[in-house]
Scaffold this motif. Sequence first.
Motif, PDB file in Angstrom:
ATOM      1  N   ASN A  61       0.827  -1.209   0.000  1.00  0.00           N
ATOM      2  CA  ASN A  61       0.000   0.000   0.000  1.00  0.00           C
ATOM      3  C   ASN A  61       0.860   1.258   0.000  1.00  0.00           C
ATOM      4  O   ASN A  61       0.549   2.235  -0.693  1.00  0.00           O
ATOM      5  CB  ASN A  61      -0.947   0.006   1.198  1.00  0.00           C
ATOM      6  CG  ASN A  61      -2.122  -0.931   1.018  1.00  0.00           C
ATOM      7  OD1 ASN A  61      -2.463  -1.305  -0.104  1.00  0.00           O
ATOM      8  ND2 ASN A  61      -2.749  -1.328   2.114  1.00  0.00           N
ATOM      9  N   ALA A  62       1.944   1.269   0.785  1.00  0.00           N
ATOM     10  CA  ALA A  62       2.828   2.431   0.825  1.00  0.00           C
ATOM     11  C   ALA A  62       3.505   2.639  -0.526  1.00  0.00           C
ATOM     12  O   ALA A  62       3.667   3.780  -0.991  1.00  0.00           O
ATOM     13  CB  ALA A  62       3.875   2.261   1.924  1.00  0.00           C
ATOM     14  N   PHE A  63       3.919   1.535  -1.166  1.00  0.00           N
ATOM     15  CA  PHE A  63       4.553   1.633  -2.485  1.00  0.00           C
ATOM     16  C   PHE A  63       3.584   2.210  -3.506  1.00  0.00           C
ATOM     17  O   PHE A  63       3.928   3.132  -4.267  1.00  0.00           O
ATOM     18  CB  PHE A  63       5.031   0.250  -2.931  1.00  0.00           C
ATOM     19  CG  PHE A  63       5.503   0.213  -4.357  1.00  0.00           C
ATOM     20  CD1 PHE A  63       6.732   0.732  -4.709  1.00  0.00           C
ATOM     21  CD2 PHE A  63       4.695  -0.344  -5.349  1.00  0.00           C
ATOM     22  CE1 PHE A  63       7.166   0.703  -6.032  1.00  0.00           C
ATOM     23  CE2 PHE A  63       5.123  -0.372  -6.677  1.00  0.00           C
ATOM     24  CZ  PHE A  63       6.357   0.150  -7.019  1.00  0.00           C
ATOM     25  N   ILE A  64       2.358   1.691  -3.543  1.00  0.00           N
ATOM     26  CA  ILE A  64       1.372   2.175  -4.510  1.00  0.00           C
ATOM     27  C   ILE A  64       1.087   3.658  -4.298  1.00  0.00           C
ATOM     28  O   ILE A  64       1.043   4.445  -5.258  1.00  0.00           O
ATOM     29  CB  ILE A  64       0.074   1.352  -4.418  1.00  0.00           C
ATOM     30  CG1 ILE A  64       0.321  -0.086  -4.895  1.00  0.00           C
ATOM     31  CG2 ILE A  64      -1.042   1.995  -5.247  1.00  0.00           C
ATOM     32  CD1 ILE A  64      -0.840  -1.030  -4.645  1.00  0.00           C
ATOM     33  N   LYS A  65       0.910   4.058  -3.057  1.00  0.00           N
ATOM     34  CA  LYS A  65       0.618   5.470  -2.772  1.00  0.00           C
ATOM     35  C   LYS A  65       1.787   6.354  -3.177  1.00  0.00           C
ATOM     36  O   LYS A  65       1.603   7.434  -3.755  1.00  0.00           O
ATOM     37  CB  LYS A  65       0.298   5.642  -1.294  1.00  0.00           C
ATOM     38  CG  LYS A  65      -0.255   7.009  -0.942  1.00  0.00           C
ATOM     39  CD  LYS A  65      -0.756   7.033   0.490  1.00  0.00           C
ATOM     40  CE  LYS A  65      -1.467   8.336   0.827  1.00  0.00           C
ATOM     41  NZ  LYS A  65      -2.012   8.333   2.200  1.00  0.00           N
ATOM     42  N   ARG A  66       3.018   5.894  -2.884  1.00  0.00           N
ATOM     43  CA  ARG A  66       4.193   6.700  -3.240  1.00  0.00           C
ATOM     44  C   ARG A  66       4.303   6.886  -4.743  1.00  0.00           C
ATOM     45  O   ARG A  66       4.491   8.011  -5.229  1.00  0.00           O
ATOM     46  CB  ARG A  66       5.467   6.053  -2.687  1.00  0.00           C
ATOM     47  CG  ARG A  66       6.736   6.789  -3.123  1.00  0.00           C
ATOM     48  CD  ARG A  66       7.987   6.240  -2.465  1.00  0.00           C
ATOM     49  NE  ARG A  66       8.286   4.874  -2.854  1.00  0.00           N
ATOM     50  CZ  ARG A  66       8.886   4.536  -3.994  1.00  0.00           C
ATOM     51  NH1 ARG A  66       9.191   5.458  -4.892  1.00  0.00           N
ATOM     52  NH2 ARG A  66       9.159   3.270  -4.258  1.00  0.00           N
ATOM     53  N   VAL A  67       4.200   5.811  -5.513  1.00  0.00           N
ATOM     54  CA  VAL A  67       4.399   5.954  -6.954  1.00  0.00           C
ATOM     55  C   VAL A  67       3.241   6.733  -7.593  1.00  0.00           C
ATOM     56  O   VAL A  67       3.442   7.438  -8.589  1.00  0.00           O
ATOM     57  CB  VAL A  67       4.601   4.588  -7.641  1.00  0.00           C
ATOM     58  CG1 VAL A  67       5.888   3.930  -7.168  1.00  0.00           C
ATOM     59  CG2 VAL A  67       3.419   3.659  -7.464  1.00  0.00           C
ATOM     60  N   ARG A  68       2.040   6.640  -7.030  1.00  0.00           N
ATOM     61  CA  ARG A  68       0.946   7.465  -7.538  1.00  0.00           C
ATOM     62  C   ARG A  68       1.246   8.952  -7.323  1.00  0.00           C
ATOM     63  O   ARG A  68       1.040   9.773  -8.223  1.00  0.00           O
ATOM     64  CB  ARG A  68      -0.364   7.069  -6.856  1.00  0.00           C
ATOM     65  CG  ARG A  68      -0.993   5.821  -7.441  1.00  0.00           C
ATOM     66  CD  ARG A  68      -2.250   5.394  -6.716  1.00  0.00           C
ATOM     67  NE  ARG A  68      -2.978   4.407  -7.520  1.00  0.00           N
ATOM     68  CZ  ARG A  68      -3.847   3.539  -7.038  1.00  0.00           C
ATOM     69  NH1 ARG A  68      -4.116   3.522  -5.732  1.00  0.00           N
ATOM     70  NH2 ARG A  68      -4.449   2.685  -7.842  1.00  0.00           N
ATOM     71  N   LEU A  69       1.737   9.304  -6.151  1.00  0.00           N
ATOM     72  CA  LEU A  69       2.049  10.700  -5.880  1.00  0.00           C
ATOM     73  C   LEU A  69       3.240  11.165  -6.709  1.00  0.00           C
ATOM     74  O   LEU A  69       3.262  12.309  -7.194  1.00  0.00           O
ATOM     75  CB  LEU A  69       2.326  10.892  -4.389  1.00  0.00           C
ATOM     76  CG  LEU A  69       1.096  10.794  -3.483  1.00  0.00           C
ATOM     77  CD1 LEU A  69       1.511  10.736  -2.017  1.00  0.00           C
ATOM     78  CD2 LEU A  69       0.144  11.967  -3.727  1.00  0.00           C
ATOM     79  N   GLU A  70       4.230  10.304  -6.910  1.00  0.00           N
ATOM     80  CA  GLU A  70       5.381  10.684  -7.733  1.00  0.00           C
ATOM     81  C   GLU A  70       4.972  10.871  -9.186  1.00  0.00           C
ATOM     82  O   GLU A  70       5.451  11.804  -9.856  1.00  0.00           O
ATOM     83  CB  GLU A  70       6.476   9.627  -7.602  1.00  0.00           C
ATOM     84  CG  GLU A  70       7.156   9.650  -6.237  1.00  0.00           C
ATOM     85  CD  GLU A  70       7.999   8.435  -5.960  1.00  0.00           C
ATOM     86  OE1 GLU A  70       8.746   8.453  -4.954  1.00  0.00           O
ATOM     87  OE2 GLU A  70       7.915   7.441  -6.724  1.00  0.00           O
TER      88      GLU A  70
END
Length: 314
Positions: A61-70
Amino acid sequence: MRTDSETDPSLDYVQRVNRAIDHVLAHLDQPLSLEVVARAASFSPFHFHRVFKSLTGETLNAFIKRVRLERAVSMLGRTQGRSLTEIALACGFGSSSDFSRSFKQRFGVPPSAFDVQAYRRDRRERWQSTVADPEYRHLLQRLPPGENPDGFEVELLRLPPRRVAYIRVPDPFSSLGAVTGAAERLVEWAEARGVAGGTWYGYMWDDPEVVAHEDCRYDVAVEVDEVRPEGEVGRFDFPAMTVAKLEIKGAIDLEQRALDWIYATWLPRSGMVPTDQPCFEVWHGRPFAHGYEHFELDLHLPIRSLLAVGTDRG
């Protein structure tokens, strides 16, 4: 003969987690449940979240949220004519309010108040300090918009779909040896299977002016007709796409100026926008065939017409 990389069971986990990452990147605008991503990696959901965190250092979940924001930051800086709502949906957020809330939690301000150019400058300075000794850092100075001292010219090409076998290199800027080592291993793998004569690529999935260098990923790849993923070697299928092509014959500073020029000067005047596919290198021959200080390759930036935004993804 099977190599150590093909018999090491830990590399099978690496390859399967890479499949999960590939699935996330290819479907970032869609719902990405643990069950769906685990299935793409051929893991049970119960075990997958533990395996993913142990190998990446992040929960799924943290990975998905990070790459979406990036990706949103990249779009804010390099995509014209798109509203915050369109960017939010393109990056997989359910609404503009959800996007703004998540963005502010990460960056301290809502996207409407975010200074993307200042953020890029700061990331660029951190990246330069990572990839070059102080005496060489000037080679990676930003080329100002509008300048073209190298006489770069873009050629538009339409590429057919292609399948590649790849080895992924995490944090590629910290060590050139990690990239060259991956290239050597993939060449050996390809020669053993009679596919080393295919086109060779380098895929930079992350923009170091947006993504922390330790989170960046680079794929050394070779085009193949068929491939069975094994060990650290994975497979990725790219769709047909239109690219802006620049030929590079020189050192890393020339390649960096080419990237600066195509993004900051050519792209805003072109009526084009980048797609969700990564910018990539097409080597002339095999990777590093001309040495480690002189490169001969074509840069390909996947693009689409600004008029087509919202109607297709390629």
